[in-house]
Write a protein that holds these residues in place. Structure first.
Motif, PDB file in Angstrom:
ATOM      1  N   ASN A  19       0.824  -1.211   0.000  1.00 25.75           N
ATOM      2  CA  ASN A  19       0.000   0.000   0.000  1.00 25.75           C
ATOM      3  C   ASN A  19       0.857   1.260   0.000  1.00 25.75           C
ATOM      4  O   ASN A  19       0.535   2.248  -0.651  1.00 25.75           O
ATOM      5  N   GLY A  20       1.974   1.213   0.738  1.00 29.54           N
ATOM      6  CA  GLY A  20       2.874   2.361   0.749  1.00 29.54           C
ATOM      7  C   GLY A  20       3.454   2.627  -0.626  1.00 29.54           C
ATOM      8  O   GLY A  20       3.574   3.778  -1.069  1.00 29.54           O
ATOM      9  N   LEU A  21       3.810   1.555  -1.337  1.00 34.99           N
ATOM     10  CA  LEU A  21       4.352   1.703  -2.681  1.00 34.99           C
ATOM     11  C   LEU A  21       3.288   2.208  -3.653  1.00 34.99           C
ATOM     12  O   LEU A  21       3.582   2.971  -4.586  1.00 34.99           O
ATOM     13  N   LEU A  22       2.027   1.800  -3.422  1.00 36.74           N
ATOM     14  CA  LEU A  22       0.937   2.313  -4.251  1.00 36.74           C
ATOM     15  C   LEU A  22       0.760   3.814  -4.051  1.00 36.74           C
ATOM     16  O   LEU A  22       0.457   4.544  -4.996  1.00 36.74           O
ATOM     17  N   VAL A  23       0.957   4.277  -2.823  1.00 36.01           N
ATOM     18  CA  VAL A  23       0.890   5.721  -2.554  1.00 36.01           C
ATOM     19  C   VAL A  23       1.965   6.446  -3.354  1.00 36.01           C
ATOM     20  O   VAL A  23       1.704   7.475  -4.000  1.00 36.01           O
ATOM     21  N   LEU A  24       3.188   5.914  -3.332  1.00 38.60           N
ATOM     22  CA  LEU A  24       4.276   6.538  -4.082  1.00 38.60           C
ATOM     23  C   LEU A  24       3.984   6.541  -5.573  1.00 38.60           C
ATOM     24  O   LEU A  24       4.230   7.536  -6.272  1.00 38.60           O
ATOM     25  N   GLU A  25       3.472   5.434  -6.076  1.00 36.37           N
ATOM     26  CA  GLU A  25       3.146   5.338  -7.504  1.00 36.37           C
ATOM     27  C   GLU A  25       2.063   6.351  -7.871  1.00 36.37           C
ATOM     28  O   GLU A  25       2.129   7.006  -8.923  1.00 36.37           O
ATOM     29  N   LEU A  26       1.074   6.495  -7.020  1.00 32.59           N
ATOM     30  CA  LEU A  26       0.005   7.461  -7.272  1.00 32.59           C
ATOM     31  C   LEU A  26       0.544   8.879  -7.296  1.00 32.59           C
ATOM     32  O   LEU A  26       0.231   9.668  -8.204  1.00 32.59           O
ATOM     33  N   LEU A  27       1.368   9.218  -6.309  1.00 29.33           N
ATOM     34  CA  LEU A  27       1.921  10.572  -6.246  1.00 29.33           C
ATOM     35  C   LEU A  27       2.859  10.847  -7.426  1.00 29.33           C
ATOM     36  O   LEU A  27       2.984  11.989  -7.867  1.00 29.33           O
ATOM     37  N   ARG A  28       3.495   9.810  -7.920  1.00 26.51           N
ATOM     38  CA  ARG A  28       4.376   9.987  -9.082  1.00 26.51           C
ATOM     39  C   ARG A  28       3.591  10.484 -10.289  1.00 26.51           C
ATOM     40  O   ARG A  28       4.109  11.222 -11.125  1.00 26.51           O
ATOM     41  N   HIS A  29       2.332  10.076 -10.381  1.00 21.12           N
ATOM     42  CA  HIS A  29       1.492  10.475 -11.512  1.00 21.12           C
ATOM     43  C   HIS A  29       0.743  11.787 -11.255  1.00 21.12           C
ATOM     44  O   HIS A  29       0.045  12.262 -12.150  1.00 21.12           O
ATOM     45  N   HIS A  30       0.880  12.325 -10.045  1.00 19.08           N
ATOM     46  CA  HIS A  30       0.216  13.598  -9.708  1.00 19.08           C
ATOM     47  C   HIS A  30       1.275  14.562  -9.185  1.00 19.08           C
ATOM     48  O   HIS A  30       1.449  14.723  -7.975  1.00 19.08           O
ATOM     49  N   ARG A  31       1.976  15.194 -10.106  1.00 16.55           N
ATOM     50  CA  ARG A  31       3.109  16.034  -9.730  1.00 16.55           C
ATOM     51  C   ARG A  31       2.671  17.266  -8.946  1.00 16.55           C
ATOM     52  O   ARG A  31       3.469  17.874  -8.241  1.00 16.55           O
ATOM     53  N   GLN A  32       1.389  17.641  -9.075  1.00 13.48           N
ATOM     54  CA  GLN A  32       0.875  18.769  -8.306  1.00 13.48           C
ATOM     55  C   GLN A  32       0.579  18.387  -6.867  1.00 13.48           C
ATOM     56  O   GLN A  32       0.321  19.242  -6.023  1.00 13.48           O
ATOM     57  N   GLY A  55       2.762   9.198   6.979  1.00 14.39           N
ATOM     58  CA  GLY A  55       3.662   9.528   8.072  1.00 14.39           C
ATOM     59  C   GLY A  55       4.958   8.736   7.989  1.00 14.39           C
ATOM     60  O   GLY A  55       6.057   9.273   8.201  1.00 14.39           O
ATOM     61  N   THR A  56       4.845   7.461   7.657  1.00 11.44           N
ATOM     62  CA  THR A  56       6.033   6.614   7.536  1.00 11.44           C
ATOM     63  C   THR A  56       6.885   7.045   6.347  1.00 11.44           C
ATOM     64  O   THR A  56       8.118   7.133   6.448  1.00 11.44           O
ATOM     65  N   LEU A  57       6.254   7.304   5.217  1.00  9.32           N
ATOM     66  CA  LEU A  57       6.978   7.721   4.017  1.00  9.32           C
ATOM     67  C   LEU A  57       7.662   9.070   4.227  1.00  9.32           C
ATOM     68  O   LEU A  57       8.787   9.285   3.757  1.00  9.32           O
ATOM     69  N   ARG A  58       7.023   9.964   4.947  1.00  9.87           N
ATOM     70  CA  ARG A  58       7.644  11.264   5.239  1.00  9.87           C
ATOM     71  C   ARG A  58       8.855  11.087   6.150  1.00  9.87           C
ATOM     72  O   ARG A  58       9.869  11.778   5.990  1.00  9.87           O
ATOM     73  N   ALA A  59       8.772  10.147   7.087  1.00  4.81           N
ATOM     74  CA  ALA A  59       9.880   9.912   8.011  1.00  4.81           C
ATOM     75  C   ALA A  59      11.123   9.441   7.271  1.00  4.81           C
ATOM     76  O   ALA A  59      12.248   9.671   7.724  1.00  4.81           O
ATOM     77  N   HIS A  60      10.932   8.810   6.134  1.00  2.00           N
ATOM     78  CA  HIS A  60      12.051   8.317   5.331  1.00  2.00           C
ATOM     79  C   HIS A  60      12.337   9.228   4.136  1.00  2.00           C
ATOM     80  O   HIS A  60      13.066   8.839   3.224  1.00  2.00           O
ATOM     81  N   ASN A  61      11.754  10.416   4.159  1.00  2.00           N
ATOM     82  CA  ASN A  61      11.984  11.427   3.119  1.00  2.00           C
ATOM     83  C   ASN A  61      11.534  10.962   1.735  1.00  2.00           C
ATOM     84  O   ASN A  61      12.033  11.445   0.720  1.00  2.00           O
ATOM     85  N   LEU A  62      10.604  10.038   1.688  1.00  2.00           N
ATOM     86  CA  LEU A  62      10.086   9.563   0.414  1.00  2.00           C
ATOM     87  C   LEU A  62       8.874  10.371  -0.035  1.00  2.00           C
ATOM     88  O   LEU A  62       8.497  10.344  -1.211  1.00  2.00           O
ATOM     89  N   VAL A  63       8.266  11.072   0.909  1.00  2.00           N
ATOM     90  CA  VAL A  63       7.129  11.947   0.617  1.00  2.00           C
ATOM     91  C   VAL A  63       7.319  13.241   1.372  1.00  2.00           C
ATOM     92  O   VAL A  63       7.818  13.246   2.503  1.00  2.00           O
ATOM     93  N   THR A  64       6.937  14.335   0.740  1.00  2.00           N
ATOM     94  CA  THR A  64       6.995  15.645   1.393  1.00  2.00           C
ATOM     95  C   THR A  64       5.620  16.296   1.298  1.00  2.00           C
ATOM     96  O   THR A  64       4.826  15.952   0.414  1.00  2.00           O
ATOM     97  N   VAL A  65       5.326  17.220   2.197  1.00  2.67           N
ATOM     98  CA  VAL A  65       4.042  17.913   2.178  1.00  2.67           C
ATOM     99  C   VAL A  65       4.290  19.405   2.022  1.00  2.67           C
ATOM    100  O   VAL A  65       5.184  19.974   2.654  1.00  2.67           O
ATOM    101  N   GLY A  66       3.510  20.039   1.141  1.00  5.98           N
ATOM    102  CA  GLY A  66       3.666  21.459   0.882  1.00  5.98           C
ATOM    103  C   GLY A  66       2.751  22.304   1.745  1.00  5.98           C
ATOM    104  O   GLY A  66       1.928  21.785   2.514  1.00  5.98           O
ATOM    105  N   ALA A  67       2.890  23.628   1.606  1.00  6.25           N
ATOM    106  CA  ALA A  67       2.064  24.548   2.374  1.00  6.25           C
ATOM    107  C   ALA A  67       0.585  24.404   2.019  1.00  6.25           C
ATOM    108  O   ALA A  67      -0.294  24.760   2.812  1.00  6.25           O
ATOM    109  N   ASP A  68       0.308  23.858   0.827  1.00  8.24           N
ATOM    110  CA  ASP A  68      -1.076  23.657   0.402  1.00  8.24           C
ATOM    111  C   ASP A  68      -1.678  22.375   0.971  1.00  8.24           C
ATOM    112  O   ASP A  68      -2.839  22.046   0.705  1.00  8.24           O
ATOM    113  N   GLY A  69      -0.869  21.635   1.745  1.00  8.61           N
ATOM    114  CA  GLY A  69      -1.356  20.390   2.321  1.00  8.61           C
ATOM    115  C   GLY A  69      -1.308  19.209   1.373  1.00  8.61           C
ATOM    116  O   GLY A  69      -1.721  18.111   1.729  1.00  8.61           O
ATOM    117  N   HIS A  70      -0.761  19.425   0.192  1.00  5.80           N
ATOM    118  CA  HIS A  70      -0.657  18.346  -0.788  1.00  5.80           C
ATOM    119  C   HIS A  70       0.657  17.579  -0.610  1.00  5.80           C
ATOM    120  O   HIS A  70       1.699  18.179  -0.361  1.00  5.80           O
TER     121      HIS A  70
END
Length: 232
Positions: A19-32, A55-70
């Motif tokens: 599921n975590g990898l699916l999140v990364l794959e999804l975000l890869r296709h939504h650059r915004q 939360g786990t992906l952010r802890a490993h710097n694999l996901v970041t969150v912007g000021a827009d909450g995205h």
């Protein structure tokens, strides 16, 4: 998006990691970027599950969150990507740099990943006013584009293969027009190896058709040189 084990024994498959990898794959296709609710909706997961995964992906710097909450893919993915066939990329990059300047077009290295071709190294020309942008990590079927066809041409013939693959096997390079991007023209050749089952190709992509008969010999020479420097 659907979850699959791609032939892996179900007992060896972690649903949470999947599921975590699916999140990364999804975000890869939504650059915004996407919010928690949007990710949960797209993947059919509970919001709480997505919150923990993020939360786990952010802890490993694999996901970041912007000021827009995205949420967007993080730089940690780039660090992981640099380890993939680093030997091949290091060997290819200086040759691709010279090639890009020589033909005034974008040069690339593509690596086979099961049934797909993935761009592993891209060098854009510094001496061209306009050139094709070829994103690092772009993935497409091997049956599409010069990069993929060149890899298939470096393998034994199979029933039903595209005529372009058969032609590329005969002449030593593949050319395609507008298969990944409207108007873009590509030329690629396989990286030779001892197994007879090509796993990579190098090539150029331009805004208009170039002289293949002039470029192809140079491309094959470069491919042979790279192959000598690293086990492809």
């Amino acid at each position: 998006m659907t979850q699959g084990t791609s032939g892996v024994n179900a007992r060896a498959y972690s649903k949470t990691l999947g599921n975590g990898l699916l999140v990364l794959e999804l975000l890869r296709h939504h650059r915004q970027g996407l919010g928690i609710n949007a990710i949960a909706t797209e993947l059919g997961l509970h919001r709480t599950v997505v919150y923990r995964l993020i939360g786990t992906l952010r802890a490993h710097n694999l996901v970041t969150v912007g000021a827009d909450g995205h949420h967007r893919v993080g730089l940690g993915l780039l660090e992981l990507a640099t380890a993939v066939r680093a030997d091949l990329r290091r060997a290819a990059e200086p040759h691709l740099t010279r090639l890009a300047e020589h033909v005034a077009a974008t040069a690339f290295l593509a690596v086979a990943d099961q049934d797909d071709a993935v761009s592993a190294c891209v060098v854009e020309p510094g001496n061209a006013r306009l050139h094709v942008g070829y994103r690092l990590g772009i993935r497409h079927p091997l049956t599409v584009s010069a990069a993929g066809l060149a890899i298939l041409a470096g393998r034994p013939a199979v029933e039903g293969e595209r005529t372009e693959v058969t032609r590329a096997r005969t002449r030593g390079y593949a050319t395609t027009t507008a298969e990944l991007e409207p108007g873009a023209w590509g030329l690629a050749t396989r990286l030779p190896n001892a197994s007879g089952h090509a796993g990579a190709s190098i090539g150029v992509v331009a805004l208009s058709q170039l002289d293949a008969t002039t470029i192809a010999p140079t491309l094959r020479e470069i491919a042979a040189t790279i192959a000598e420097e690293v086990d492809t």
